[in-house]
Design a protein around this motif. Structure first.
Motif, PDB file in Angstrom:
ATOM      1  N   VAL A 118       0.856  -1.192   0.000  1.00 27.50           N
ATOM      2  CA  VAL A 118       0.000   0.000   0.000  1.00 27.50           C
ATOM      3  C   VAL A 118       0.888   1.237   0.000  1.00 27.50           C
ATOM      4  N   PHE A 119       0.602   2.158  -0.879  1.00 30.86           N
ATOM      5  CA  PHE A 119       1.357   3.406  -0.975  1.00 30.86           C
ATOM      6  C   PHE A 119       0.522   4.554  -0.431  1.00 30.86           C
ATOM      7  N   ASP A 120       1.189   5.488   0.231  1.00 32.53           N
ATOM      8  CA  ASP A 120       0.514   6.720   0.638  1.00 32.53           C
ATOM      9  C   ASP A 120       0.898   7.775  -0.380  1.00 32.53           C
ATOM     10  N   VAL A 163       2.709  10.932   0.589  1.00 30.29           N
ATOM     11  CA  VAL A 163       4.099  10.859   1.060  1.00 30.29           C
ATOM     12  C   VAL A 163       5.044  10.408  -0.053  1.00 30.29           C
ATOM     13  N   CYS A 164       4.656   9.395  -0.797  1.00 27.52           N
ATOM     14  CA  CYS A 164       5.507   8.828  -1.850  1.00 27.52           C
ATOM     15  C   CYS A 164       5.839   9.896  -2.896  1.00 27.52           C
ATOM     16  N   ASP A 165       7.136   9.948  -3.245  1.00 31.22           N
ATOM     17  CA  ASP A 165       7.544  10.934  -4.257  1.00 31.22           C
ATOM     18  C   ASP A 165       7.761  10.310  -5.637  1.00 31.22           C
ATOM     19  N   GLY A 166       7.424   9.022  -5.749  1.00 31.12           N
ATOM     20  CA  GLY A 166       7.512   8.370  -7.058  1.00 31.12           C
ATOM     21  C   GLY A 166       8.927   8.134  -7.545  1.00 31.12           C
ATOM     22  N   CYS A 167       9.853   7.925  -6.619  1.00 27.46           N
ATOM     23  CA  CYS A 167      11.256   7.713  -7.019  1.00 27.46           C
ATOM     24  C   CYS A 167      11.443   6.362  -7.718  1.00 27.46           C
ATOM     25  N   ASN A 168      10.527   5.431  -7.471  1.00 26.55           N
ATOM     26  CA  ASN A 168      10.521   4.106  -8.102  1.00 26.55           C
ATOM     27  C   ASN A 168      11.645   3.170  -7.640  1.00 26.55           C
ATOM     28  N   MET A 169      12.277   3.482  -6.527  1.00 21.60           N
ATOM     29  CA  MET A 169      13.288   2.574  -5.997  1.00 21.60           C
ATOM     30  C   MET A 169      12.651   1.220  -5.669  1.00 21.60           C
ATOM     31  N   CYS A 170      11.448   1.244  -5.129  1.00 20.32           N
ATOM     32  CA  CYS A 170      10.760  -0.004  -4.787  1.00 20.32           C
ATOM     33  C   CYS A 170      10.507  -0.860  -6.030  1.00 20.32           C
ATOM     34  N   VAL A 171      10.215  -0.218  -7.130  1.00 22.98           N
ATOM     35  CA  VAL A 171      10.001  -0.950  -8.388  1.00 22.98           C
ATOM     36  C   VAL A 171      11.302  -1.612  -8.818  1.00 22.98           C
ATOM     37  N   PRO A 211       2.994   7.471  -7.031  1.00 24.62           N
ATOM     38  CA  PRO A 211       3.358   6.124  -6.579  1.00 24.62           C
ATOM     39  C   PRO A 211       3.194   5.079  -7.688  1.00 24.62           C
ATOM     40  N   PRO A 212       3.993   4.024  -7.584  1.00 18.18           N
ATOM     41  CA  PRO A 212       3.810   2.903  -8.528  1.00 18.18           C
ATOM     42  C   PRO A 212       2.478   2.207  -8.260  1.00 18.18           C
ATOM     43  N   SER A 213       2.168   1.237  -9.082  1.00 18.68           N
ATOM     44  CA  SER A 213       0.983   0.421  -8.819  1.00 18.68           C
ATOM     45  C   SER A 213       1.434  -1.038  -8.668  1.00 18.68           C
ATOM     46  N   HIS A 215      14.090  -0.491   1.062  1.00 17.82           N
ATOM     47  CA  HIS A 215      14.844   0.446   0.222  1.00 17.82           C
ATOM     48  C   HIS A 215      14.144   1.787   0.019  1.00 17.82           C
ATOM     49  N   CYS A 216      12.961   1.938   0.558  1.00 19.66           N
ATOM     50  CA  CYS A 216      12.224   3.202   0.389  1.00 19.66           C
ATOM     51  C   CYS A 216      12.793   4.266   1.339  1.00 19.66           C
ATOM     52  N   HIS A 217      13.221   5.376   0.787  1.00 18.63           N
ATOM     53  CA  HIS A 217      13.809   6.435   1.619  1.00 18.63           C
ATOM     54  C   HIS A 217      12.743   7.188   2.425  1.00 18.63           C
ATOM     55  N   LEU A 218      11.473   6.927   2.131  1.00 20.52           N
ATOM     56  CA  LEU A 218      10.390   7.592   2.865  1.00 20.52           C
ATOM     57  C   LEU A 218       9.548   6.598   3.676  1.00 20.52           C
ATOM     58  N   ARG A 219      10.122   5.415   3.937  1.00 22.77           N
ATOM     59  CA  ARG A 219       9.344   4.386   4.659  1.00 22.77           C
ATOM     60  C   ARG A 219       8.954   4.831   6.063  1.00 22.77           C
ATOM     61  N   GLY A 260       5.860   6.631   6.105  1.00 23.56           N
ATOM     62  CA  GLY A 260       4.661   5.886   5.718  1.00 23.56           C
ATOM     63  C   GLY A 260       4.376   5.858   4.230  1.00 23.56           C
ATOM     64  N   ALA A 261       5.396   6.079   3.402  1.00 18.03           N
ATOM     65  CA  ALA A 261       5.167   6.076   1.949  1.00 18.03           C
ATOM     66  C   ALA A 261       4.712   4.716   1.446  1.00 18.03           C
ATOM     67  N   ILE A 262       5.226   3.667   2.093  1.00 20.42           N
ATOM     68  CA  ILE A 262       4.922   2.305   1.619  1.00 20.42           C
ATOM     69  C   ILE A 262       4.715   1.381   2.820  1.00 20.42           C
ATOM     70  N   LYS A 263       3.754   0.494   2.669  1.00 16.97           N
ATOM     71  CA  LYS A 263       3.508  -0.507   3.713  1.00 16.97           C
ATOM     72  C   LYS A 263       3.344  -1.864   3.054  1.00 16.97           C
TER      73      LYS A 263
END
Ligand code: SF4
Length: 87
Positions: free
Chosen positions: A6-8, A11-19, A36-38, A54-58, A61-64
């Motif tokens: 789940v992405f917030d 907060v998420c800046d769409g850097c796509n590191m998680c992808v 955010p990615p999907s 790896h999320c710099h905004l974890r 709460g950018a990603i859960k």
């Protein structure tokens, strides 16, 4: 629909590191920059937490990562057993 990640979007800046780091390649970049990615293949999530790690905004709460209920219960039971064994 089951959503393992789940992405917030506030907060998420769409850097796509998680992808990039997802070994299962279940995430898909947003066509819109800064969004955010999907989760393209939710059923294939391995719940290894690489995206979260790896999320710099974890911490904001950018990603859960949301494991399915049976997985959460077994983790909790494991903690209970560890707690009992420590006595
Ligand atoms: S969830 Fe984190 S790593 Fe993924 S795109 Fe958003 S800020 Fe980047």
């Amino acid at each position: 629909m089951f959503r393992p990640i789940v992405f917030d979007e506030k907060v998420c800046d769409g850097c796509n590191m998680c992808v990039t780091v997802c070994l299962m390649e279940i995430l898909e970049r947003s066509p819109e920059k800064g969004r955010p990615p999907s989760v393209a293949y939710p059923d294939e999530c391995a719940f290894d937490g690489a995206c979260w790690l790896h999320c710099h905004l974890r911490d904001d709460g950018a990603i859960k990562v949301v494991p399915p209920l049976p997985m959460r219960v077994s983790v909790l039971r494991g903690k209970e057993k560890k707690g009992k064994g420590a006595r």
